[in-house]
Structure formats: structure tokens, C-alpha cells
Design an enzyme around this catalytic site. Structure first.
Site, PDB file in Angstrom:
ATOM      1  N   HIS A 473      35.925  49.364  18.689  1.00 26.83           N
ATOM      2  CA  HIS A 473      35.005  48.680  17.680  1.00 26.83           C
ATOM      3  C   HIS A 473      33.860  49.816  17.606  1.00 26.83           C
ATOM      4  O   HIS A 473      33.226  50.048  16.454  1.00 26.83           O
ATOM      5  CB  HIS A 473      34.356  47.494  17.759  1.00 26.83           C
ATOM      6  CG  HIS A 473      34.073  46.472  16.559  1.00 26.83           C
ATOM      7  ND1 HIS A 473      33.259  47.474  15.471  1.00 26.83           N
ATOM      8  CD2 HIS A 473      34.250  45.472  16.101  1.00 26.83           C
ATOM      9  CE1 HIS A 473      33.211  46.591  14.382  1.00 26.83           C
ATOM     10  NE2 HIS A 473      33.349  45.193  14.821  1.00 26.83           N
ATOM     11  N   TYR A 589      26.226  34.287  11.765  1.00 25.29           N
ATOM     12  CA  TYR A 589      26.319  35.537  11.475  1.00 25.29           C
ATOM     13  C   TYR A 589      27.469  35.943  10.529  1.00 25.29           C
ATOM     14  O   TYR A 589      28.573  35.586  10.561  1.00 25.29           O
ATOM     15  CB  TYR A 589      26.523  36.251  12.741  1.00 25.29           C
ATOM     16  CG  TYR A 589      26.536  37.996  12.614  1.00 25.29           C
ATOM     17  CD1 TYR A 589      25.647  38.699  13.437  1.00 25.29           C
ATOM     18  CD2 TYR A 589      27.909  38.429  12.226  1.00 25.29           C
ATOM     19  CE1 TYR A 589      25.659  39.897  13.511  1.00 25.29           C
ATOM     20  CE2 TYR A 589      27.918  39.964  12.211  1.00 25.29           C
ATOM     21  CZ  TYR A 589      26.707  40.654  12.872  1.00 25.29           C
ATOM     22  OH  TYR A 589      26.985  42.008  12.793  1.00 25.29           O
ATOM     23  N   THR A 602      26.629  48.302   9.246  1.00 23.92           N
ATOM     24  CA  THR A 602      26.759  46.823   8.775  1.00 23.92           C
ATOM     25  C   THR A 602      25.126  46.473   8.932  1.00 23.92           C
ATOM     26  O   THR A 602      24.218  46.832   9.861  1.00 23.92           O
ATOM     27  CB  THR A 602      27.654  46.087   9.981  1.00 23.92           C
ATOM     28  OG1 THR A 602      27.159  46.212  11.284  1.00 23.92           O
ATOM     29  CG2 THR A 602      28.856  46.682   9.698  1.00 23.92           C
TER      30      THR A 602
END
Length: 771
Positions: A473, A589, A602
Site C-alpha cells: 500500500h 472512515y 487520500t
């Protein structure tokens, strides 16, 4: 042994008569071709750098300016207003004897024209950057575009109408703005008010006021200063502190997975499917290197930042004791492959030519047919990447920094990507709902040692020909991987194709050298560390409950008829489902993107709003009429959409507070308010999977070519992770994760609540539907 001689260019032996040198012509030929190919790539990068650097100008536009200036001088019209003569007078006197008056004039015209051209490009870029700071279009009602927005859209189109390359807009993208502290604190308090009782909220309000008045002004100054000289004030700290400095396992906790087409089977031959897909991936990498991929555009006119795509290939996360680093190479000509506990190196090129799918199929089949046993410690070696980062860093330094182990590890870490040939069948069986969850579990963690979790992504090929990805990630977010995956699946299905017997098209080149088996010398001490990492990873994997399902009663078609955005509809349904599941609300979230800004990644949308809670409570009260429930739902959906838009336009809450916290740590300042904010758990973490970023086929014409998106592990030990993809007019996929060790959560139970919530909300606006 003919192939072995082609693997080296020089062989020599020492004889009594001297040194006997033997040259392999075939190997030298490949080396020369490889060198030529390398220089071609450099020239392409130089050319692209020039074209990108002058966008929206072009060499043709420069020539037009030069010709116009020269033409005007021949017509005795000085459009330079004396500048050409001035430049001509400044030509060094040492050069004048060698240049005629006409030559000096031509040089002056060229210099003047180039200056005008460069100035024009600068003005165009600055104008485009200024236009791209306008986000009013996002807040307008659908179908009610203002005159200002229409004029803005025309101007943006005019300034970016020339065909752009992938990175053409990078320097024209605006910087992510730093919000005002007062605005961020106000939005934060608004987001937590529904979740706190009066006493808790009063305490948080006091902490926030103290922070805003005493600590924040100093922190904000440093943050604003950073925003002036950095391309993005968030992204580098986000990558370092959220991802690279984490010391816990990245498997499950950070890495995520992506699924294959689930309703189509192009071939059941494992090596053949892999041959086509690996070839398609390298075709994508070639387009990426040449910048031939079109940048993603919102509304078809607003460019998204493309910087995350730079590290898609040839990238590996290298463990460190305190922090990891991302190692990215300019190029890599091989992939690393794992099968039955053995590691291999497979070349992607023969000389300068990319191997054809049939040749790649042959190479992968050779690995499948290899019957040799793993070396001691080799089988579970990749478990090091699945366990704790400190343990992996220490083992890497102690046992993989010299000799065979170093050489073999470099093959893996310098590969374009990692490939796993799995020994089991996976995929979706409509008759067996559990099959999709098992497929997801296999992609998320496998058996904990058959994925190299540090690679930018691992391509997983199952025995029945189904595929999937496991992606690290830190280097990029899921939409970037999704862009690659859409291209690969469409290319495999519609461009490369298979023979009637399921093999790749063409004939294999049997003279290719076989895959190279990697060699290891792993001592018993290291084998114990590998086993320890495996036990840590296995305990983590065994604790993950994953429930994946296809929701078929409706999709975005019915949702739009409810006059709601599909994302808001699903998010409100998740709030209703969570309340029914746990009997309470929680901090939620939802990931949104900030790629309309330079180097954007993000931002967080706090989906549990007061409006959503009011709607959920009303749904639990049978006294409410349908009209009242519809009104409450629309208010909740409107609130959610507005928060999503604020997050996308740089007015979010969490990234600003995160960066203020980092500055406070650098300055050695203590902030009870920031400490409280950063310690709050996200017990419901959600994300929507992007789709149809590349229109390579018509989904209406090929409804079975449907991928199921992907998923991730739970963020909190007692919470849920929910990934969803609104896949079409009549389908939504959900991937729900939780932990077996928590008595509060059950992924399948929560999934059933989601089904019911979606159906119940739809029934408010339409005739009832079957769940």
C-alpha cells in the site's frame, strides 16, 4: 547445455599456453540488442520529457511563432516592437565578423520567438493552474450547471485540447491548500458531536479551544511554510509515518487484494493465463514508460495527478529497523516466480524483444513441471515479509547481505513484480456463496509464505486459471492498481485471446533458456527466524474473518432513481447496518481521493454524521411515516455528498490534523487535543473500489466481464473493514473483514445486515425488492 552457454558472454580457462578466451556470439548479440533497447528507452524518455515540459505548447507551435515573426519582418512589420534589433545588437562582437547581418537577424528572430513561445507556455500553464483551483462545479446540483461553470469548462478545454501525455498536466495541477485551523477544528467538533455525550463533548471542546488559541498558530505557520516549497504538504509524511514506519506486519494490516473477472473463464490452463496476463502487464509498463497512457480526467476535462503510477513496476519495500524504504528501479527485465516452495527468475525479454505470450506460457509451464525439492529454509522464506518488520530487517542484514542469499534476494527485489503459481483452485461459484470469501482470503494472505508482500504487487495465478493481485500500500492507492488491472483484464480478454485448446496464440520458441532457479544457503538460525515470522503471520491470518458477497437485487440504476448518489446510498446503508449489528454508532472512515491536486493521495470522509444517525434512529422507530423517512434520508445523503466534496477539494479534517501532529512532534510540543484525535479508533473503515477508469470494452455488451473489486483487513481489532464496488446497474460487491478474536464482530452477520439495510432503504422510494 546449449542454453547455459548463451547465459554468459565470456568464458575463459587458464591453460599452459595462456588464457583461452571463448566468445558466445549469441550472448553478445543479445547484449548488443539489450544495449540498443536501453538507449531507445533513454531517447524516448528524453523526447517525452521535452514534449511534457513544453505542454500545452509543441515543437510545431514554436515553428509557427518563428515563421510568423520572420514573415512579419519581410513585410516590414516589426511585431517584436524593436526587441529583435535589440537582441541583434547584444550578439557578442567576437561572433559578428563570422556572421552576416542576415544571419544575426535570423538568430535574433529565433531567440525572440523562443522567448515569446516559452512565455506563452508559462502563461497558459499558470492560467490552467488558476482555473483548476475552481471547484464550484462539484457543489452544483446535477443538471443545474451555472453559467460560470460553463465558461470555466470551455476555458479548461481550450487550454488542454491538445492530446496530453500521462504526466503533461503535473506542473499545471494546483497545490493542496492548507485549511484554516478554525475551519478544521469546527468541522472536527461537528463530526464527533453525535458520538459523544455532553460531558465528553464539553471536554473535547475545551481541548480544541485551548489547542486553537495556544498551540495551533505556531504549528500552522510551519505547515504553511512547508506547503510553499513542497509539492504536497501531506503526501510524503503520510507515506512515511502511516506506512513505512509501521513495525507491525503489512500482511492483512496494510496490503490489499484485487479479484479477477468472476463470471468468465478464458482458459483453465494456469501457465497460459499467466502468459497472456504477464505479457499484457509489460505492454502496460511500456505504455507507462512512453507516457502513452491518457491521464484520468474527471468530467473528461479535469486532470487527476498521475505521480503514483511512476512506482507501479520495479518497486520493492525494503525493511529497516526504524523505518522501511521504497526501492524503485528505472527498469527491470525479469519477474520473480514462486512455486511449491521454490523461487525462479524468468526473463521477460530475448535481447530487445518482449517475449510473446506463448513463450511466457512455456517458461511458466517449465516451472510447473520442475520436480526438484525446495532447499532448506526456502519454502517459507517469504514469511519474513509477512511477519514483523524489525525481525525481517535484522534477518535481512544478518543472513542476506552476502553471497548466494544476497544475489537471490536481489533477483526478487529488483524484479518487475512477483508471481505466484498457486497449487489450489479458487474463484467464484454462484452455487456456493462461500467460494467468493475463500477466494478473497487466498488473495489477502494465502498460506502466509507464498506471496512476497514487499513487492509493489504480487500476481497470483491459481491452478484453474483464475488470477488476482496482492498489493503493497505504501507506494500508491487502490485506484492506481485498478487502472493497471482494468487494462490487463481487457487486453487478455479482447486482444490476446487463446486457442481452442486454451493455450496462448502462436508457437513457442524452445531454444529459450529455461527459468533460472534461485539458490539459497539458509542456516538453521535463520530458519528459526523464518518459522517465527510464519507463526506470527499465521496467527494474524487465522484471526481474519472475510465475508464476500454479490448483492443482486439492484445496483446503481435503482439508486439513481432514488435521486441519491450511489456512494451516499451505500454509506448510509452501512450506518443502518452497523447500528442493527452493534446497537450503537461509531467513528467511520471512508477514503476519498485528493488527486485533483499535485501529488495528492487520500483524505478521510467521516461518514457517521448527525444527519445519518437521525435517519437510522427514525428507521428503527415504526412510528415514522415513509415521507418523513425519505426526507431524513435525503438530508443525510446531501450531507454525505457535501463532506465528500469538501474532502476532495482539500477541505478535509484528518490530513490537516495529522500534519499538525507531526509538526508538534518535530517541535517537541505536547497537544492533548491532537493526541486524543489521533488515538480515536476507526471501528468501521470503508472504501469504494474505482472501476471503468479505462473504457476498453462496453460492459453493457459484455455483462459477464465483471470483476468483483477487492478488499482489505479490519483496521480495529473490534471493528469492520468494508470494501464495496457498485459494479453495474444491478450488482454491488461487498468485501467485509473482521477478527474472529472479537466477540463484538461477525463479518457474515454484518453482511446480512447490509443486505437488509439496502433493501429497506430502497423500499422507501420504490416497490419492495427481494433481498
Amino acid at each position: 547445455m546449449a542454453e547455459a552457454h548463451q547465459a554468459v558472454a565470456f568464458q575463459f580457462t587458464v591453460t599452459p599456453e595462456g588464457v583461452d578466451v571463448r566468445l558466445s556470439r549469441e550472448a553478445l548479440k543479445h547484449i548488443c540488442l539489450s544495449g540498443i533497447n536501453s538507449w531507445k528507452k533513454r531517447l524516448i524518455r528524453i523526447k517525452n520529457g521535452i514534449l511534457r515540459g513544453v505542454y500545452p505548447g509543441s515543437p510545431t507551435s514554436w515553428l509557427v511563432v518563428v515563421m510568423a515573426t520572420m514573415g512579419s519582418s519581410y513585410c516590414n512589420v516589426d511585431i517584436s516592437m524593436g526587441m529583435v534589433c535589440c537582441i541583434r545588437n547584444y550578439i557578442p562582437e567576437g561572433c559578428r565578423p563570422h556572421l552576416s547581418l542576415q544571419s544575426r537577424t535570423l538568430i535574433s528572430v529565433g531567440i525572440f520567438s523562443t522567448g515569446v513561445w516559452v512565455t506563452g507556455i508559462f502563461l497558459f500553464r499558470q492560467t490552467l493552474k488558476m482555473l483548476l483551483t475552481y471547484h464550484g462545479w462539484m457543489f452544483e446540483l446535477h443538471g443545474r450547471t451555472s453559467r460560470l461553470t460553463k465558461i470555466w469548462a470551455i476555458c479548461v478545454r481550450l487550454l488542454s485540447n491538445r492530446r496530453p501525455m500521462l504526466y503533461s498536466f503535473q506542473t499545471s495541477l494546483p497545490k493542496l491548500p492548507v485549511p484554516k485551523v478554525a475551519a478544521t477544528v469546527k468541522r472536527y467538533l461537528e463530526s464527533v458531536r453525535p458520538l459523544l455525550d455532553d460531558e465528553e463533548y464539553y471536554r473535547m471542546e475545551v481541548l480544541a479551544k485551548e489547542f486553537q488559541e495556544k498551540t495551533a498558530p505556531r504549528l500552522q505557520k510551519y505547515l504553511v511554510l512547508k506547503s510553499w516549497w513542497a509539492t504536497n504538504y501531506v503526501s510524503d509524511w503520510w507515506e512515511e509515518y502511516i506506512y513505512l514506519r509501521g513495525r507491525s506486519p503489512i500482511m492483512v494490516n496494510s496490503n490489499y487484494y484485487v479479484m479477477d473477472f468472476i463470471l468468465t473463464n478464458h482458459t483453465s490452463i494456469q501457465a497460459a493465463r499467466l502468459g497472456n496476463v504477464v505479457h499484457a502487464m509489460i505492454m502496460y509498463r511500456r505504455k507507462l514508460d512512453r507516457e502513452e497512457i491518457k491521464p484520468v480526467m474527471a468530467l473528461g476535462i479535469v486532470p487527476m495527478c498521475s505521480y503514483q503510477m511512476e512506482r507501479m513496476f520495479n518497486t520493492t519495500r525494503i525493511p529497516g529497523k526504524d523505518t522501511d524504504v521504497l526501492q524503485h528501479l528505472i527498469d527491470s527485465r525479469h519477474v520473480a516466480v514462486y512455486h511449491k516452495g521454490r523461487f525462479y527468475k524468468v526473463w521477460l525479454y530475448q535481447g530487445s524483444q518482449l517475449l510473446k505470450p506463448r513463450d511466457l506460457e512455456m517458461q511458466f509451464q517449465r516451472i510447473l513441471d520442475d520436480s526438484c525439492a525446495p532447499l532448506p529454509g526456502e519454502e517459507k522464506l517469504a514469511a519474513l515479509t509477512a511477519g514483523g518488520r524489525v525481525q525481517w530487517a535484522e534477518a535481512r542484514q544478518a543472513y542476506f547481505s552476502t553471497g548466494k542469499n544476497k544475489a537471490s534476494l536481489e533477483v526478487i527485489e529488483k524484479a518487475a513484480f512477483f508471481v505466484t503459481l498457486d497449487e489450489e483452485d479458487q474463484g467464484y461459484d454462484p452455487e456456493n456463496e462461500a467460494s467468493l470469501s475463500l477466494y478473497g482470503k487466498a488473495l489477502l494472505h494465502g498460506n502466509c509464505y507464498n506471496r512476497w508482500f514487499d513487492k509493489s504487487f504480487t500476481l497470483i495465478a491459481f491452478k484453474n486459471g483464475k488470477l488476482g493481485l496482492n498489493s503493497e500500500h505504501a507506494w500508491a492507492d487502490a485506484p492506481i492498481v485498478g487502472h493497471l488491472w482494468e487494462f490487463v483484464l481487457a487486453t487478455d480478454a479482447f486482444h490476446l485471446d487463446y486457442t481452442d485448446s486454451g493455450h496462448c496464440q502462436g508457437k513457442p520458441n524452445h531454444s529459450l533458456a529455461p527459468p533460472q532457479r534461485l539458490q539459497w544457503e539458509i542456516p538453521e538460525e535463520c530458519q528459526k527466524i523464518i518459522e517465527s515470522s510464519y507463526q506470527v503471520a499465521k496467527a494474524l491470518a487465522d484471526d481474519v474473518e472475510l465475508y464476500c458477497f454479490q448483492f443482486l437485487p439492484f445496483g446503481k440504476g435503482l439508486i439513481k432513481r432514488c435521486r441519491s448518489s450511489p456512494d451516499a446510498f451505500v454509506q448510509i446503508a452501512l450506518q443502518l447496518a452497523h447500528f442493527r449489528d452493534k446497537g450503537k454508532f461509531c467513528l467511520t472512515y471512508e477514503a476519498s481521493m485528493t488527486r485533483m491536486f499535485r501529488d495528492g493521495r487520500t483524505e478521510t470522509v467521516r461518514s457517521c454524521t448527525a444527519e445519518a444517525m437521525a435517519f437510522v434512529r427514525a428507521m428503527m422507530d415504526p412510528a415514522y411515516m415513509k415521507a418523513d423517512l425519505q426526507d431524513l434520508f435525503r438530508k443525510a445523503a446531501e450531507k454525505h455528498q457535501n463532506m465528500y466534496r469538501l474532502a476532495m477539494t482539500g477541505a478535509g479534517i484528518d490530513r490537516h490534523l495529522f500534519c499538525l501532529y507531526i509538526v508538534s512532534k518535530y517541535l517537541g510540543l505536547s497537544s492533548p487535543f491532537l493526541a486524543q484525535v489521533l488515538s480515536e479508533p476507526w471501528r468501521l473503515s470503508t472504501s469504494q473500489t474505482a472501476q471503468f477508469q479505462i473504457r476498453m470494452f462496453d460492459p453493457d455488451k459484455y455483462p459477464n466481464h465483471l470483476a468483483a473489486g477487492g478488499g482489505f483487513g479490519p483496521v480495529a481489532d473490534d471493528g469492520y473493514g468494508v470494501s464495496y464496488m457498485i459494479a453495474g446497474e444491478n450488482t454491488i460487491f461487498f468485501h467485509i473483514s473482521s477478527k474472529f478474536s472479537s466477540s463484538e464482530t461477525n463479518a457474515q452477520r454484518f453482511g446480512n445486515h447490509i443486505r437488509r439495510a439496502l433493501v429497506d432503504i430502497a423500499a422507501l422510494f420504490e416497490t419492495p425488492v427481494e433481498s
